[in-house]
Design a protein around this motif. Structure first.
Motif, short mmCIF file in Angstrom:
data_model
loop_
_atom_site.label_atom_id
_atom_site.label_comp_id
_atom_site.label_asym_id
_atom_site.label_seq_id
_atom_site.Cartn_x
_atom_site.Cartn_y
_atom_site.Cartn_z
N LEU A 84 -2.09 -0.75 9.29
CA LEU A 84 -2.05 -2.09 9.86
C LEU A 84 -0.84 -2.87 9.39
O LEU A 84 -0.23 -3.63 10.16
N MET A 85 -0.46 -2.70 8.12
CA MET A 85 0.70 -3.41 7.60
C MET A 85 1.97 -2.98 8.34
O MET A 85 2.82 -3.81 8.68
N ASN A 86 2.11 -1.69 8.62
CA ASN A 86 3.29 -1.21 9.34
C ASN A 86 3.33 -1.72 10.77
O ASN A 86 4.42 -1.94 11.32
N VAL A 87 2.15 -1.91 11.37
CA VAL A 87 2.10 -2.34 12.77
C VAL A 87 2.26 -3.85 12.89
O VAL A 87 3.01 -4.34 13.75
N THR A 88 1.55 -4.60 12.04
CA THR A 88 1.51 -6.06 12.18
C THR A 88 2.53 -6.79 11.32
O THR A 88 2.90 -7.92 11.64
N GLY A 89 2.95 -6.20 10.21
CA GLY A 89 3.86 -6.88 9.30
C GLY A 89 3.19 -7.92 8.42
O GLY A 89 3.87 -8.63 7.67
N ARG A 90 1.87 -8.03 8.46
CA ARG A 90 1.14 -8.99 7.64
C ARG A 90 0.81 -8.34 6.30
O ARG A 90 -0.31 -7.87 6.07
N THR A 91 1.76 -8.36 5.40
CA THR A 91 1.61 -7.61 4.15
C THR A 91 0.64 -8.31 3.19
O THR A 91 -0.33 -7.71 2.73
N VAL A 92 0.92 -9.58 2.89
CA VAL A 92 0.15 -10.28 1.87
C VAL A 92 -1.30 -10.44 2.29
O VAL A 92 -2.23 -10.15 1.52
N GLU A 93 -1.52 -10.92 3.53
CA GLU A 93 -2.89 -11.15 3.98
C GLU A 93 -3.71 -9.88 3.97
O GLU A 93 -4.87 -9.85 3.53
N LEU A 94 -3.12 -8.78 4.43
CA LEU A 94 -3.85 -7.52 4.51
C LEU A 94 -4.23 -6.99 3.14
O LEU A 94 -5.37 -6.54 2.93
N TRP A 95 -3.30 -7.07 2.19
CA TRP A 95 -3.61 -6.51 0.88
C TRP A 95 -4.57 -7.41 0.10
O TRP A 95 -5.35 -6.92 -0.72
N ILE A 96 -4.54 -8.71 0.36
CA ILE A 96 -5.55 -9.59 -0.25
C ILE A 96 -6.93 -9.26 0.30
O ILE A 96 -7.91 -9.14 -0.45
N LEU A 97 -7.02 -9.08 1.62
CA LEU A 97 -8.29 -8.72 2.22
C LEU A 97 -8.77 -7.35 1.75
O LEU A 97 -9.96 -7.14 1.47
N THR A 98 -7.84 -6.40 1.62
CA THR A 98 -8.21 -5.07 1.13
C THR A 98 -8.72 -5.14 -0.31
O THR A 98 -9.73 -4.49 -0.65
N ALA A 99 -8.05 -5.93 -1.14
CA ALA A 99 -8.49 -6.10 -2.52
C ALA A 99 -9.89 -6.72 -2.57
O ALA A 99 -10.73 -6.31 -3.39
N LEU A 100 -10.16 -7.69 -1.71
CA LEU A 100 -11.48 -8.32 -1.68
C LEU A 100 -12.55 -7.33 -1.24
O LEU A 100 -13.68 -7.35 -1.75
N LEU A 101 -12.22 -6.46 -0.29
CA LEU A 101 -13.19 -5.47 0.15
C LEU A 101 -13.52 -4.48 -0.96
O LEU A 101 -14.69 -4.14 -1.18
N TYR A 102 -12.49 -4.01 -1.68
CA TYR A 102 -12.75 -3.13 -2.83
C TYR A 102 -13.57 -3.87 -3.89
O TYR A 102 -14.48 -3.29 -4.50
N TYR A 103 -13.25 -5.13 -4.10
CA TYR A 103 -13.98 -5.92 -5.10
C TYR A 103 -15.45 -6.04 -4.72
O TYR A 103 -16.33 -5.90 -5.57
N CYS A 104 -15.73 -6.28 -3.46
CA CYS A 104 -17.12 -6.40 -3.00
C CYS A 104 -17.87 -5.08 -3.17
O CYS A 104 -19.04 -5.08 -3.61
N LEU A 105 -17.22 -3.97 -2.86
CA LEU A 105 -17.87 -2.67 -3.04
C LEU A 105 -18.19 -2.40 -4.51
O LEU A 105 -19.31 -2.00 -4.85
#
Length: 299
Positions: A257-278
């Motif tokens: 998604l980062m390569n396609v959309t270019g939204r680096t910061v938002e995506l990795w923050i959301l990814t970190a939150l998902l790992y944190y929730c798990l």
């Protein structure tokens, strides 16, 4: 009033000047980080991020977004890695406990080799070497599944279609790697039980297996539950290395998604939150389980 560890709750009044300074320093650092993140996310949109988790098709029905599909894949990988890690770890830990000399060599080699190798290198070795030996078998399995009536269940619960070789490599690598740590936790837990309890069991007419089953293993589980839970959480986090072999778990989907959309910061923050929730969910479950069995009498 001086603060004595473990006697009262920590509050602002009980903190000394150094504690207050470091707390303010941490607060200022957090404010600076959020300020810089806000400056780098001028076109930040919650709607875009939600679309990566859940999306709706033309008929109005919701479907799992790219990141949510990655979460499901991470859960599948972590579950099967946990199964293999606990199976191998408990087996090696139990058979190597109280062993010395040559009898302890197989278990010690397993632990020493795997614990002192980077998991990424192990993954490459398994994927590029061991998987090539299993290619024919894996292809036959997929071919048989394609003609079976329960292939949809297999693809949903085990691994998506076309990902069996990557899944097998990741499960073998992380399962055996984390199993080496679990083996040491189990071995240490068994050896922490006083030897007098073994003698008392033998005096009561119990066999070696009965002593392990009714006396040693319950105490080992109590003492080892917290580190075992921590190792389980590590498996969820370590599953991110599967992205390097293009297994479509959460980290891989985030990079795509980062390569396609270019939204680096938002995506990795959301990814970190998902790992944190798990990881937080697993931690809360383990804490509840630990409290439920902590003080139950042994039978």
């Amino acid at each position: 009033m001086a603060y004595i560890l473990g006697t009262q709750k920590r509050s602002w009044r009980t903190m000394n000047s150094a504690d207050k300074f470091f707390l303010l320093l941490i607060g200022a650092g957090a404010f600076w980080v959020f300020f810089m993140l806000g400056a780098s996310m001028q076109d930040f949109s919650i709607q875009h991020l939600c679309g990566y988790l859940v999306r709706f098709d033309e008929t109005g029905n919701w479907q799992a977004g790219t990141l949510l599909q990655g979460v499901f894949m991470t859960l599948r990988v972590s579950f099967w890695c946990l199964v293999l890690a606990f199976a191998s770890g408990f087996f090696v830990g139990i058979v190597s406990a109280h062993k010395r000399g040559l009898t302890s060599l197989p278990g010690r080699l397993y632990v020493l080799v795997l614990r002192n190798m980077p998991p990424l290198i192990l993954l490459f070795l398994v994927f590029f070497f061991a998987s090539s030996l299993l290619t024919d078998m894996l292809m036959n399995i997929e071919y048989s599944l394609a003609k079976s009536s329960w292939k949809a269940w297999f693809y949903f619960f085990i691994v998506p279609e076309g990902q069996l070789d990557r899944m097998a490599a990741c499960v073998l690598t992380l399962g055996l790697y984390e199993g080496a740590y679990i083996a040491e936790i189990v071995r240490a837990g068994i050896e922490s039980v006083p030897y007098e309890q073994w003698e008392a069991g033998r005096a009561g007419g119990l066999t070696t297996w009965q002593i392990r089953r009714y006396i040693v293993i319950p105490q080992t589980l109590r003492q080892s539950l917290a580190p075992l839970a921590g190792q389980s959480i590590s498996i969820i986090k370590d599953s991110a290395i599967a992205s390097v072999i293009s297994l479509q778990e959460l980290t891989f989907q985030s990079m795509e998604l980062m390569n396609v959309t270019g939204r680096t910061v938002e995506l990795w923050i959301l990814t970190a939150l998902l790992y944190y929730c798990l990881c937080l969910t697993l931690e809360k479950i383990s804490q509840k389980w630990e409290r439920s069995i902590q003080w139950k009498p042994l039978h």
